[in-house]
Design a protein around this motif. Structure first.
Motif, PDB file in Angstrom:
ATOM      1  N   GLY A 188       0.813  -1.208   0.000  1.00 50.58           N
ATOM      2  CA  GLY A 188       0.000   0.000   0.000  1.00 50.58           C
ATOM      3  C   GLY A 188       0.843   1.251   0.000  1.00 50.58           C
ATOM      4  O   GLY A 188       2.071   1.197   0.028  1.00 50.58           O
ATOM      5  N   GLN A 189       0.144   2.389  -0.052  1.00 52.83           N
ATOM      6  CA  GLN A 189       0.808   3.688  -0.071  1.00 52.83           C
ATOM      7  C   GLN A 189       0.115   4.626   0.900  1.00 52.83           C
ATOM      8  O   GLN A 189      -1.040   4.427   1.262  1.00 52.83           O
ATOM      9  CB  GLN A 189       0.743   4.325  -1.451  1.00 52.83           C
ATOM     10  CG  GLN A 189       1.503   3.604  -2.501  1.00 52.83           C
ATOM     11  CD  GLN A 189       1.438   4.349  -3.827  1.00 52.83           C
ATOM     12  OE1 GLN A 189       0.866   5.427  -3.929  1.00 52.83           O
ATOM     13  NE2 GLN A 189       2.031   3.775  -4.847  1.00 52.83           N
ATOM     14  N   ARG A 190       0.835   5.676   1.283  1.00 50.56           N
ATOM     15  CA  ARG A 190       0.290   6.730   2.130  1.00 50.56           C
ATOM     16  C   ARG A 190       0.859   8.046   1.646  1.00 50.56           C
ATOM     17  O   ARG A 190       2.043   8.154   1.370  1.00 50.56           O
ATOM     18  CB  ARG A 190       0.686   6.481   3.580  1.00 50.56           C
ATOM     19  CG  ARG A 190       0.280   7.574   4.543  1.00 50.56           C
ATOM     20  CD  ARG A 190       0.542   7.137   5.968  1.00 50.56           C
ATOM     21  NE  ARG A 190       1.915   7.346   6.365  1.00 50.56           N
ATOM     22  CZ  ARG A 190       2.310   8.371   7.122  1.00 50.56           C
ATOM     23  NH1 ARG A 190       1.463   9.251   7.553  1.00 50.56           N
ATOM     24  NH2 ARG A 190       3.570   8.477   7.459  1.00 50.56           N
ATOM     25  N   GLU A 191      -0.004   9.047   1.519  1.00 47.69           N
ATOM     26  CA  GLU A 191       0.427  10.375   1.106  1.00 47.69           C
ATOM     27  C   GLU A 191       0.243  11.330   2.273  1.00 47.69           C
ATOM     28  O   GLU A 191      -0.822  11.404   2.876  1.00 47.69           O
ATOM     29  CB  GLU A 191      -0.405  10.865  -0.078  1.00 47.69           C
ATOM     30  CG  GLU A 191       0.064  12.191  -0.616  1.00 47.69           C
ATOM     31  CD  GLU A 191      -0.703  12.623  -1.845  1.00 47.69           C
ATOM     32  OE1 GLU A 191      -1.069  13.804  -1.922  1.00 47.69           O
ATOM     33  OE2 GLU A 191      -0.951  11.770  -2.719  1.00 47.69           O
ATOM     34  N   VAL A 192       1.330  12.029   2.609  1.00 48.24           N
ATOM     35  CA  VAL A 192       1.289  13.002   3.696  1.00 48.24           C
ATOM     36  C   VAL A 192       1.400  14.376   3.065  1.00 48.24           C
ATOM     37  O   VAL A 192       2.420  14.700   2.447  1.00 48.24           O
ATOM     38  CB  VAL A 192       2.449  12.775   4.686  1.00 48.24           C
ATOM     39  CG1 VAL A 192       2.421  13.815   5.790  1.00 48.24           C
ATOM     40  CG2 VAL A 192       2.389  11.376   5.254  1.00 48.24           C
ATOM     41  N   THR A 193       0.339  15.171   3.198  1.00 48.83           N
ATOM     42  CA  THR A 193       0.359  16.505   2.612  1.00 48.83           C
ATOM     43  C   THR A 193       1.156  17.451   3.495  1.00 48.83           C
ATOM     44  O   THR A 193       1.177  17.309   4.719  1.00 48.83           O
ATOM     45  CB  THR A 193      -1.061  17.054   2.414  1.00 48.83           C
ATOM     46  OG1 THR A 193      -1.739  17.013   3.659  1.00 48.83           O
ATOM     47  CG2 THR A 193      -1.831  16.227   1.401  1.00 48.83           C
ATOM     48  N   ALA A 194       1.802  18.398   2.849  1.00 48.54           N
ATOM     49  CA  ALA A 194       2.623  19.371   3.561  1.00 48.54           C
ATOM     50  C   ALA A 194       1.729  20.297   4.368  1.00 48.54           C
ATOM     51  O   ALA A 194       0.620  20.623   3.975  1.00 48.54           O
ATOM     52  CB  ALA A 194       3.463  20.176   2.574  1.00 48.54           C
ATOM     53  N   ALA A 195       2.243  20.721   5.500  1.00 51.23           N
ATOM     54  CA  ALA A 195       1.504  21.660   6.347  1.00 51.23           C
ATOM     55  C   ALA A 195       1.489  23.033   5.685  1.00 51.23           C
ATOM     56  O   ALA A 195       2.349  23.370   4.870  1.00 51.23           O
ATOM     57  CB  ALA A 195       2.167  21.755   7.713  1.00 51.23           C
ATOM     58  N   ALA A 196       0.491  23.828   6.027  1.00 57.06           N
ATOM     59  CA  ALA A 196       0.395  25.188   5.505  1.00 57.06           C
ATOM     60  C   ALA A 196       1.600  25.991   5.977  1.00 57.06           C
ATOM     61  O   ALA A 196       2.122  25.758   7.070  1.00 57.06           O
ATOM     62  CB  ALA A 196      -0.892  25.838   5.989  1.00 57.06           C
TER      63      ALA A 196
END
Length: 89
Positions: free
Chosen positions: A70-78
């Motif tokens: 599987g995969q996981r995407e971590v979005t960057a903080a503002a």
């Protein structure tokens, strides 16, 4: 996830207790996943695949057979937002 509310919409529409409960899963990490090759749930390793300007992409691999599970995407903080500290090793 189809039909899921964006977190900004959820914060405006939901009760504060519900929002707090949902936010605890923002940094969710898997420790075990089902491996079709091993035919049972196995511990996984998280591997950084790609760093993008807006997110980081991680891959989960079986510790026994090294299959991608599987995969996981971590979005960057503002910009200006506090970033969570990494867990101690």
């Amino acid at each position: 996830m189809p039909g899921a509310l964006p977190s900004a919409t959820l914060r405006r529409a939901a009760h504060p207790a519900i929002v707090a409960a949902m936010q605890q899963f923002d940094q969710f990490r898997a420790s075990e996943l089902f491996c079709p090759k091993c035919r049972k749930a196995q511990p996984v390793r998280e591997r950084l695949l790609l760093i993008l300007p807006h997110a980081e992409l991680y891959e989960y691999r079986c510790t026994l057979c090294a299959s991608s599970l599987g995969q996981r995407e971590v979005t960057a903080a503002a910009p200006g937002a506090a970033r969570p500290r990494p867990a101690p090793a």
